[in-house]
Design a protein around this motif. Structure first.
Motif, PDB file in Angstrom:
ATOM      1  N   ALA A   1       0.960  -1.486   0.144  1.00 28.02           N
ATOM      2  CA  ALA A   1       0.318   0.199  -0.609  1.00 28.02           C
ATOM      3  C   ALA A   1       0.766   0.876  -0.858  1.00 28.02           C
ATOM      4  O   ALA A   1       0.781   2.429  -0.673  1.00 28.02           O
TER       5      ALA A   1
ATOM      6  N   HIS B   1      -2.559   4.158   5.644  1.00 29.96           N
ATOM      7  CA  HIS B   1      -2.342   3.877   3.906  1.00 29.96           C
ATOM      8  C   HIS B   1      -4.406   3.753   3.817  1.00 29.96           C
ATOM      9  O   HIS B   1      -4.267   4.083   2.104  1.00 29.96           O
ATOM     10  N   ARG B   2      -5.200   3.257   4.726  1.00 29.93           N
ATOM     11  CA  ARG B   2      -6.076   3.333   3.788  1.00 29.93           C
ATOM     12  C   ARG B   2      -6.812   4.504   3.605  1.00 29.93           C
ATOM     13  O   ARG B   2      -7.635   5.030   2.661  1.00 29.93           O
TER      14      ARG B   2
ATOM     15  N   LEU C   1      -5.617   5.590   0.294  1.00 32.65           N
ATOM     16  CA  LEU C   1      -6.263   4.257  -1.029  1.00 32.65           C
ATOM     17  C   LEU C   1      -7.249   5.237  -1.246  1.00 32.65           C
ATOM     18  O   LEU C   1      -7.871   4.660  -2.410  1.00 32.65           O
ATOM     19  N   ALA C   2      -8.519   5.771  -0.001  1.00 31.81           N
ATOM     20  CA  ALA C   2      -9.546   6.444  -0.608  1.00 31.81           C
ATOM     21  C   ALA C   2      -9.630   7.260  -1.750  1.00 31.81           C
ATOM     22  O   ALA C   2      -9.851   7.054  -2.532  1.00 31.81           O
TER      23      ALA C   2
ATOM     24  N   TRP D   1      -5.922  -1.825  -1.613  1.00 35.61           N
ATOM     25  CA  TRP D   1      -7.126  -1.969  -0.528  1.00 35.61           C
ATOM     26  C   TRP D   1      -7.589  -3.336  -0.462  1.00 35.61           C
ATOM     27  O   TRP D   1      -7.745  -3.944   0.814  1.00 35.61           O
ATOM     28  N   ARG D   2      -8.000  -4.293  -1.156  1.00 35.84           N
ATOM     29  CA  ARG D   2      -7.974  -5.132  -1.431  1.00 35.84           C
ATOM     30  C   ARG D   2      -6.929  -6.411  -0.517  1.00 35.84           C
ATOM     31  O   ARG D   2      -7.035  -6.698   1.056  1.00 35.84           O
TER      32      ARG D   2
ATOM     33  N   ASP E   1      -7.431  -5.090   3.534  1.00 40.47           N
ATOM     34  CA  ASP E   1      -8.349  -5.987   4.128  1.00 40.47           C
ATOM     35  C   ASP E   1      -8.275  -7.217   4.337  1.00 40.47           C
ATOM     36  O   ASP E   1      -8.569  -8.666   5.145  1.00 40.47           O
TER      37      ASP E   1
END
Length: 128
Positions: free
Chosen positions: A4, A71-72, A75-76, A121-122, A125
């Motif tokens: 990421a 990171h999340r 990435l969004a 992103w995956r 998760d």
């Protein structure tokens, strides 16, 4: 660095490179994509939108790349940025037809940014 972080860093470089080029040479870069320029107002607007805004996106993505807890959200933002660019190009193709080679290359780059963002992103998760 995590995947990421690498994806965010690569995206930051892409936004930074384009932003710097438009900031330094707004008329020349605008001409490359078929925009008329040359007036103080045109140069000012091109520097702000294609230079400054891109550099702001670069800075945000770079900070997100360097901070794993960001990171999340990074990435969004990346998905929204590249998704918006790619979607707008599709609207343009529907409205006025296919662009030249440079337009197709830019679209491919935006789709790649979107795809790598989705993959990163995956992977976040899957690791959670």
């Amino acid at each position: 660095m995590s995947f990421a972080g690498l994806v965010l860093g690569g995206s930051a470089l892409a936004f930074g490179g384009i932003g710097a080029a438009f900031l330094v040479d707004p008329s020349g870069m605008a001409a490359r994509v078929g925009l008329a320029g040359g007036s103080a107002l045109a140069d000012n607007d091109v520097r702000a939108v294609y230079g400054g805004l891109q550099l702001g996106c670069c800075a945000f993505l770079a900070v997100c790349a360097a901070r794993p807890v960001w990171h999340r959200p990074g990435l969004a933002a990346q998905l929204l940025l590249f998704g918006g660019l790619a979607a707008a190009r599709l609207v343009s193709v529907a409205a006025v037809g296919l662009p030249g080679t440079l337009g197709l290359v830019l679209h491919a780059g935006e789709l790649a940014g979107l795809a790598f963002g989705l993959l990163a992103w995956r992977r976040l998760d899957a690791a959670a």
